[in-house]
Design a protein around this motif. Structure first.
Motif, PDB file in Angstrom:
ATOM      1  N   VAL A 123       0.922  -1.398   0.065  1.00 28.29           N
ATOM      2  CA  VAL A 123       0.073  -0.017   0.029  1.00 28.29           C
ATOM      3  C   VAL A 123       0.850   1.172   0.040  1.00 28.29           C
ATOM      4  N   SER A 124       0.627   2.091  -0.954  1.00 29.44           N
ATOM      5  CA  SER A 124       1.511   3.402  -1.269  1.00 29.44           C
ATOM      6  C   SER A 124       0.419   4.554  -1.303  1.00 29.44           C
ATOM      7  N   THR A 125       0.756   5.434  -0.325  1.00 33.14           N
ATOM      8  CA  THR A 125      -0.267   6.578  -0.380  1.00 33.14           C
ATOM      9  C   THR A 125       0.582   7.793  -0.690  1.00 33.14           C
ATOM     10  N   LYS A 126      -0.096   8.751  -1.208  1.00 31.83           N
ATOM     11  CA  LYS A 126       0.527  10.173  -1.495  1.00 31.83           C
ATOM     12  C   LYS A 126      -0.510  11.213  -1.544  1.00 31.83           C
ATOM     13  N   GLY A 127      -0.250  12.576  -0.768  1.00 28.01           N
ATOM     14  CA  GLY A 127      -1.000  13.729  -0.690  1.00 28.01           C
ATOM     15  C   GLY A 127      -1.816  13.750   0.371  1.00 28.01           C
ATOM     16  N   PHE A 128      -2.366  14.959   0.629  1.00 27.37           N
ATOM     17  CA  PHE A 128      -3.436  15.176   1.601  1.00 27.37           C
ATOM     18  C   PHE A 128      -4.670  15.489   0.919  1.00 27.37           C
ATOM     19  N   TYR A 129      -4.617  16.670   0.389  1.00 26.24           N
ATOM     20  CA  TYR A 129      -6.085  17.199  -0.245  1.00 26.24           C
ATOM     21  C   TYR A 129      -6.342  16.357  -1.325  1.00 26.24           C
ATOM     22  N   VAL A 130      -5.343  16.333  -2.213  1.00 25.43           N
ATOM     23  CA  VAL A 130      -5.622  15.212  -3.607  1.00 25.43           C
ATOM     24  C   VAL A 130      -4.878  13.702  -3.097  1.00 25.43           C
ATOM     25  N   PHE A 131      -5.589  13.032  -2.651  1.00 23.53           N
ATOM     26  CA  PHE A 131      -5.214  11.765  -2.150  1.00 23.53           C
ATOM     27  C   PHE A 131      -5.016  10.621  -3.075  1.00 23.53           C
ATOM     28  N   TYR A 132      -3.942   9.851  -3.257  1.00 24.76           N
ATOM     29  CA  TYR A 132      -3.482   8.909  -4.277  1.00 24.76           C
ATOM     30  C   TYR A 132      -3.215   7.849  -3.524  1.00 24.76           C
ATOM     31  N   SER A 133      -3.912   6.648  -3.933  1.00 22.19           N
ATOM     32  CA  SER A 133      -3.322   5.464  -3.213  1.00 22.19           C
ATOM     33  C   SER A 133      -2.895   4.369  -4.299  1.00 22.19           C
ATOM     34  N   SER A 134      -2.067   3.404  -4.095  1.00 23.42           N
ATOM     35  CA  SER A 134      -1.713   2.205  -4.890  1.00 23.42           C
ATOM     36  C   SER A 134      -1.736   1.050  -4.101  1.00 23.42           C
ATOM     37  N   ILE A 135      -2.523   0.026  -4.445  1.00 27.31           N
ATOM     38  CA  ILE A 135      -2.778  -0.930  -3.733  1.00 27.31           C
ATOM     39  C   ILE A 135      -2.575  -2.177  -4.559  1.00 27.31           C
ATOM     40  N   GLU A 136      -1.529  -3.205  -4.233  1.00 30.32           N
ATOM     41  CA  GLU A 136      -1.385  -4.477  -5.037  1.00 30.32           C
ATOM     42  C   GLU A 136      -1.217  -5.743  -3.802  1.00 30.32           C
ATOM     43  N   LEU A 137      -1.601  -6.926  -4.114  1.00 27.89           N
ATOM     44  CA  LEU A 137      -1.534  -7.967  -3.358  1.00 27.89           C
ATOM     45  C   LEU A 137      -0.392  -8.992  -4.285  1.00 27.89           C
ATOM     46  N   VAL A 138       0.673  -8.977  -3.938  1.00 30.58           N
ATOM     47  CA  VAL A 138       1.911  -9.557  -4.687  1.00 30.58           C
ATOM     48  C   VAL A 138       2.464 -10.946  -3.766  1.00 30.58           C
ATOM     49  N   ASN A 139       2.979 -11.714  -4.708  1.00 36.15           N
ATOM     50  CA  ASN A 139       3.491 -12.879  -4.209  1.00 36.15           C
ATOM     51  C   ASN A 139       4.962 -12.931  -3.805  1.00 36.15           C
ATOM     52  N   ARG A 140       5.314 -12.747  -2.474  1.00 36.06           N
ATOM     53  CA  ARG A 140       6.716 -13.022  -2.201  1.00 36.06           C
ATOM     54  C   ARG A 140       6.979 -14.305  -1.220  1.00 36.06           C
ATOM     55  N   SER A 141       6.647 -15.342  -1.701  1.00 35.05           N
ATOM     56  CA  SER A 141       6.649 -16.691  -0.891  1.00 35.05           C
ATOM     57  C   SER A 141       8.041 -16.921  -0.365  1.00 35.05           C
ATOM     58  N   THR A 142       9.125 -16.553  -0.811  1.00 32.05           N
ATOM     59  CA  THR A 142      10.574 -16.826  -0.235  1.00 32.05           C
ATOM     60  C   THR A 142      10.640 -15.922   1.023  1.00 32.05           C
ATOM     61  N   GLU A 143      10.291 -14.778   0.852  1.00 33.32           N
ATOM     62  CA  GLU A 143      10.137 -13.830   2.045  1.00 33.32           C
ATOM     63  C   GLU A 143       9.301 -14.138   3.286  1.00 33.32           C
ATOM     64  N   ALA A 144       8.312 -14.746   2.958  1.00 33.73           N
ATOM     65  CA  ALA A 144       7.262 -15.094   3.845  1.00 33.73           C
ATOM     66  C   ALA A 144       8.016 -16.470   4.567  1.00 33.73           C
ATOM     67  N   LEU A 145       8.224 -17.363   3.914  1.00 35.59           N
ATOM     68  CA  LEU A 145       9.102 -18.480   4.379  1.00 35.59           C
ATOM     69  C   LEU A 145      10.151 -17.943   5.387  1.00 35.59           C
ATOM     70  N   ASP A 146      10.929 -17.303   4.892  1.00 31.33           N
ATOM     71  CA  ASP A 146      12.136 -16.715   5.797  1.00 31.33           C
ATOM     72  C   ASP A 146      11.607 -16.091   7.112  1.00 31.33           C
ATOM     73  N   PHE A 147      10.241 -15.545   6.972  1.00 30.90           N
ATOM     74  CA  PHE A 147       9.806 -15.030   8.065  1.00 30.90           C
ATOM     75  C   PHE A 147       9.455 -16.016   9.260  1.00 30.90           C
ATOM     76  N   MET A 148       8.781 -17.061   8.578  1.00 30.03           N
ATOM     77  CA  MET A 148       8.100 -18.259   9.397  1.00 30.03           C
ATOM     78  C   MET A 148       9.386 -18.976  10.179  1.00 30.03           C
ATOM     79  N   LEU A 149      10.447 -18.894   9.310  1.00 30.41           N
ATOM     80  CA  LEU A 149      11.810 -19.755   9.714  1.00 30.41           C
ATOM     81  C   LEU A 149      12.314 -18.988  11.104  1.00 30.41           C
TER      82      LEU A 149
END
Length: 180
Positions: A123-149
């Motif tokens: 989630v990336s957001t910019k602005g205050f009066y003119v608000f913009y957001s970018s939202i993505e659900l991406v796969n980072r399986s390697t990082e998730a496995l490292d976190f669990m380990l």
């Protein structure tokens, strides 16, 4: 006789309420063995600003709160009823929110007796009066496995990991086959 419709309305209202949940802090398996209707949700969250909350709908409608949605990268690990879920709403702050409407992109599955990694919510957001957001659900399986380990090795030892997010990924099955 007038009390029956009132009771039905109250029950419907209460069943629609969301549970506020927090990520696990202790490396102890909280799901009893052979519980065929529970699994773990593992989701990464990366944001350039603190978020107020995220609503997730499914067999258990839940709300992730600002305590787990701080600026930076974090992970959410919580036990949930197995089934199909959908990210529904992101509240950025008191003024701005985003309803996530494209169902296919925001749907994921929690499998019973597994750790279901559903992706990394960026989630990336910019602005205050003119608000913009970018939202993505991406796969980072390697990082998730490292976190669990690193943070939850005993839960990982007693459960298999599964990618339940959008698309397909056999990374966890591949890693498991290398250990055999």
């Amino acid at each position: 006789m007038k009390a029956v419709p009132l009771i039905v309305c109250v029950l419907i209202f209460l069943s629609a309420c969301r549970s506020t949940v927090s990520t696990m802090k202790v490396d102890a398996d909280s799901i009893k063995p052979n519980n065929n209707n529970m699994g773990y949700l593992l989701m990464g969250v990366e944001t350039n600003n603190d978020l107020k909350h995220i609503d997730i709908d499914g067999p258990s409608s839940i709300r992730l709160t600002h305590a787990d949605l701080k600026k930076g990268t974090s992970y959410v690990l919580i036990p949930l009823l197995a089934g199909d879920y959908q990210l529904n709403n992101i509240q950025f702050n008191y003024y701005f929110k985003s309803r996530l409407k494209d169902q296919d992109v925001w749907q994921f599955e929690i499998k019973p007796e597994t750790i279901s990694y559903v992706g990394h919510l960026e989630v990336s957001t910019k602005g205050f009066y003119v608000f913009y957001s970018s939202i993505e659900l991406v796969n980072r399986s390697t990082e998730a496995l490292d976190f669990m380990l690193e943070d939850f090795p005993s839960i990982l030892e007693s459960r298999t990991m599964f990618y339940g997010g959008p698309g397909e990924d056999d990374y966890f099955q591949f890693i498991e086959s290398l250990g055999e």
